[in-house]
Write a protein that holds these residues in place. Structure first.
Motif, mmCIF file in Angstrom:
data_model
loop_
_atom_site.group_PDB
_atom_site.id
_atom_site.type_symbol
_atom_site.label_atom_id
_atom_site.label_comp_id
_atom_site.label_asym_id
_atom_site.label_seq_id
_atom_site.Cartn_x
_atom_site.Cartn_y
_atom_site.Cartn_z
ATOM 1 N N THR A 1 2.821 2.223 11.414
ATOM 2 C CA THR A 1 4.097 1.750 10.887
ATOM 3 C C THR A 1 4.662 2.816 9.951
ATOM 4 N N VAL A 2 5.904 2.642 9.528
ATOM 5 C CA VAL A 2 6.511 3.620 8.620
ATOM 6 C C VAL A 2 5.803 3.633 7.274
ATOM 7 N N GLU A 3 5.161 2.525 6.915
ATOM 8 C CA GLU A 3 4.427 2.461 5.649
ATOM 9 C C GLU A 3 2.998 2.982 5.770
ATOM 10 N N GLY A 4 2.562 3.256 6.986
ATOM 11 C CA GLY A 4 1.196 3.696 7.210
ATOM 12 C C GLY A 4 0.519 2.808 8.236
ATOM 13 N N PRO A 5 -0.723 3.142 8.596
ATOM 14 C CA PRO A 5 -1.393 2.365 9.650
ATOM 15 C C PRO A 5 -1.827 0.983 9.177
ATOM 16 N N VAL A 6 -1.736 0.035 10.116
ATOM 17 C CA VAL A 6 -2.282 -1.308 9.930
ATOM 18 C C VAL A 6 -3.410 -1.445 10.938
ATOM 19 N N PHE A 7 -4.531 -2.029 10.520
ATOM 20 C CA PHE A 7 -5.707 -2.140 11.375
ATOM 21 C C PHE A 7 -5.890 -3.582 11.816
ATOM 22 N N ILE A 8 -6.202 -3.753 13.103
ATOM 23 C CA ILE A 8 -6.289 -5.083 13.705
ATOM 24 C C ILE A 8 -7.714 -5.331 14.186
ATOM 25 N N ASP A 9 -8.268 -6.466 13.759
ATOM 26 C CA ASP A 9 -9.589 -6.893 14.226
ATOM 27 C C ASP A 9 -9.369 -7.906 15.341
ATOM 28 N N CYS A 10 -9.511 -7.470 16.571
ATOM 29 C CA CYS A 10 -9.235 -8.344 17.717
ATOM 30 C C CYS A 10 -10.300 -9.418 17.896
ATOM 31 N N TYR A 11 -11.466 -9.219 17.296
ATOM 32 C CA TYR A 11 -12.541 -10.210 17.418
ATOM 33 C C TYR A 11 -12.236 -11.459 16.592
ATOM 34 N N THR A 12 -11.477 -11.294 15.527
ATOM 35 C CA THR A 12 -11.123 -12.437 14.670
ATOM 36 C C THR A 12 -9.662 -12.818 14.882
ATOM 37 N N ARG A 13 -9.252 -12.776 16.162
ATOM 38 C CA ARG A 13 -7.929 -13.246 16.581
ATOM 39 C C ARG A 13 -6.793 -12.510 15.874
ATOM 40 N N GLY A 14 -6.981 -11.197 15.724
ATOM 41 C CA GLY A 14 -5.891 -10.363 15.238
ATOM 42 C C GLY A 14 -5.758 -10.275 13.731
ATOM 43 N N GLN B 1 -5.678 0.035 5.039
ATOM 44 C CA GLN B 1 -6.772 0.995 4.944
ATOM 45 C C GLN B 1 -7.642 0.769 3.711
ATOM 46 N N GLY B 2 -7.036 0.452 2.577
ATOM 47 C CA GLY B 2 -7.803 0.277 1.348
ATOM 48 C C GLY B 2 -8.859 -0.801 1.476
ATOM 49 N N ALA B 3 -8.530 -1.889 2.158
ATOM 50 C CA ALA B 3 -9.490 -2.980 2.317
ATOM 51 C C ALA B 3 -10.682 -2.544 3.153
ATOM 52 N N LEU B 4 -10.433 -1.736 4.170
ATOM 53 C CA LEU B 4 -11.526 -1.267 5.029
ATOM 54 C C LEU B 4 -12.390 -0.231 4.314
ATOM 55 N N VAL B 5 -11.764 0.601 3.486
ATOM 56 C CA VAL B 5 -12.541 1.553 2.692
ATOM 57 C C VAL B 5 -13.526 0.797 1.810
ATOM 58 N N GLY C 1 -18.898 -1.024 0.610
ATOM 59 C CA GLY C 1 -19.738 -2.167 0.276
ATOM 60 C C GLY C 1 -20.977 -2.250 1.142
ATOM 61 N N HIS C 2 -20.930 -1.604 2.323
ATOM 62 C CA HIS C 2 -22.092 -1.547 3.210
ATOM 63 C C HIS C 2 -22.875 -0.252 3.029
ATOM 64 N N GLY C 3 -22.595 0.451 1.940
ATOM 65 C CA GLY C 3 -23.366 1.650 1.624
ATOM 66 C C GLY C 3 -22.928 2.898 2.347
ATOM 67 N N LEU C 4 -21.735 2.910 2.932
ATOM 68 C CA LEU C 4 -21.243 4.081 3.653
ATOM 69 C C LEU C 4 -20.223 4.823 2.800
ATOM 70 N N LYS C 5 -20.407 6.102 2.627
ATOM 71 C CA LYS C 5 -19.430 6.920 1.923
ATOM 72 C C LYS C 5 -18.253 7.156 2.857
ATOM 73 N N PHE C 6 -17.068 6.727 2.451
ATOM 74 C CA PHE C 6 -15.904 6.764 3.333
ATOM 75 C C PHE C 6 -15.475 8.188 3.654
ATOM 76 N N THR C 7 -15.167 8.415 4.941
ATOM 77 C CA THR C 7 -14.503 9.642 5.382
ATOM 78 C C THR C 7 -13.348 9.225 6.283
ATOM 79 N N ASP C 8 -12.315 10.060 6.340
ATOM 80 C CA ASP C 8 -11.135 9.731 7.157
ATOM 81 C C ASP C 8 -11.487 9.501 8.621
ATOM 82 N N SER C 9 -12.549 10.137 9.100
ATOM 83 C CA SER C 9 -12.912 10.020 10.515
ATOM 84 C C SER C 9 -13.276 8.588 10.898
ATOM 85 N N TYR C 10 -13.737 7.794 9.929
ATOM 86 C CA TYR C 10 -14.118 6.416 10.233
ATOM 87 C C TYR C 10 -12.945 5.582 10.741
#
Length: 277
Positions: free
Chosen positions: A195-208, A213-217, A222-231
């Motif tokens: 989108t013009v504001e940036g990407p929105v991420f969709i979880d299709c397993y939980t009905r969309g 991005q901040g929430a996924l980071v 929280g699962h012990g993974l150091k965030f990188t853009d590639s994720y």
């Protein structure tokens, strides 16, 4: 080259009392290729149950071998020629069952038409999620069911695992030229909509369910993974198919279907990404 009468005699010998003779007949019919197919097809209705069963197995093995060669030719193409839809249709043949590729394409066309009709009021992302998850009821399915991993089963049952549901989402979006890509996030496959504001991420397993991005980071950290853009970066169709096959192999291993698990692992190797497992 064997004559038709010789091939017919070999089909009859499939049920010979001497297993060595039956094995030779089996091998000769394998080598006969296409010329043996009509006679083997006739034998699938034979009165002798052993001859009938072996004719069915021979035809099935031939079908799987031909499917594997089609997959090998596809999987070894250059990156720019790897197409997710074609790959999913070819991959579905790994089970040994016939796949109606045109029926799959037609179904995706119908769904994309429904989304297009909703776009003027809901926008691209809104129309996609409304049609797929609200109107058609696509939902998370059972990871232990092979049908949840393969495109035909997901389309007809309207349930699947995250990556297979995301694939339906992607293939519909591509028909409409919407800015959607797959995201092979660790542990959970998503799609991203630009989108013009940036990407929105969709979880299709939980009905969309939608994520920024901040929430996924935060979720990853929280699962012990150091965030990188590639994720959260878009991934290639080749890698999507590779990850799909990882899941399918695990499913069949858990079901103790080692023959099918070994087959999908062999098919996966043609993609040339084994180091990424």
């Amino acid at each position: 080259m064997r004559t038709e009468s010789e091939l017919r005699a070999l089909v009859n010998l499939l049920a010979d009392e001497d297993e060595k003779i039956a094995a030779v007949a089996w091998s000769e019919l394998q080598m006969a290729g296409d010329r043996a197919v009509p006679l083997l097809t006739d034998a699938t209705g034979d009165a002798d149950p052993l001859r009938r069963e072996r004719a069915v197995r021979l035809l099935s093995e031939r079908s799987v071998s031909e499917a594997e060669e089609r997959w090998r030719r596809f999987a070894t193409r250059p990156e720019r020629l790897i197409d997710l839809e074609e790959g999913c249709i070819l991959l579905a043949e790994v089970t040994g069952e016939a796949v109606d590729g045109k029926a799959i394409q037609d179904r995706l066309d119908v769904i994309s038409g429904m989304v297009r009709a909703h776009m003027p009021g809901a926008g691209g992302l809104g129309a996609l999620t409304e049609v797929l998850f609200d109107n058609l009821g696509f939902r998370g399915g059972d990871f232990a069911e092979p049908e949840s991993h393969l495109l035909p089963g997901v389309l007809w049952r309207r349930s699947g695992i995250p990556i297979s549901l995301a694939t339906v989402f992607l293939l519909v979006a591509r028909r409409l030229d919407l800015p959607v890509a797959g995201v092979a996030m660790p542990g959970h496959y998503l799609t991203r909509y630009e989108t013009v504001e940036g990407p929105v991420f969709i979880d299709c397993y939980t009905r969309g369910r939608l994520y920024e991005q901040g929430a996924l980071v935060g979720l990853l950290e929280g699962h012990g993974l150091k965030f990188t853009d590639s994720y959260l970066a878009p991934c290639t169709d080749r890698f999507t198919l590779f990850r799909m096959m990882n899941n399918l192999e695990r499913c069949w291993r858990d079901l103790e279907e080692d023959g099918l698990a070994d087959r999908v692992a062999r098919w996966r190797s043609y993609l040339g990404l084994e180091r990424n497992r």
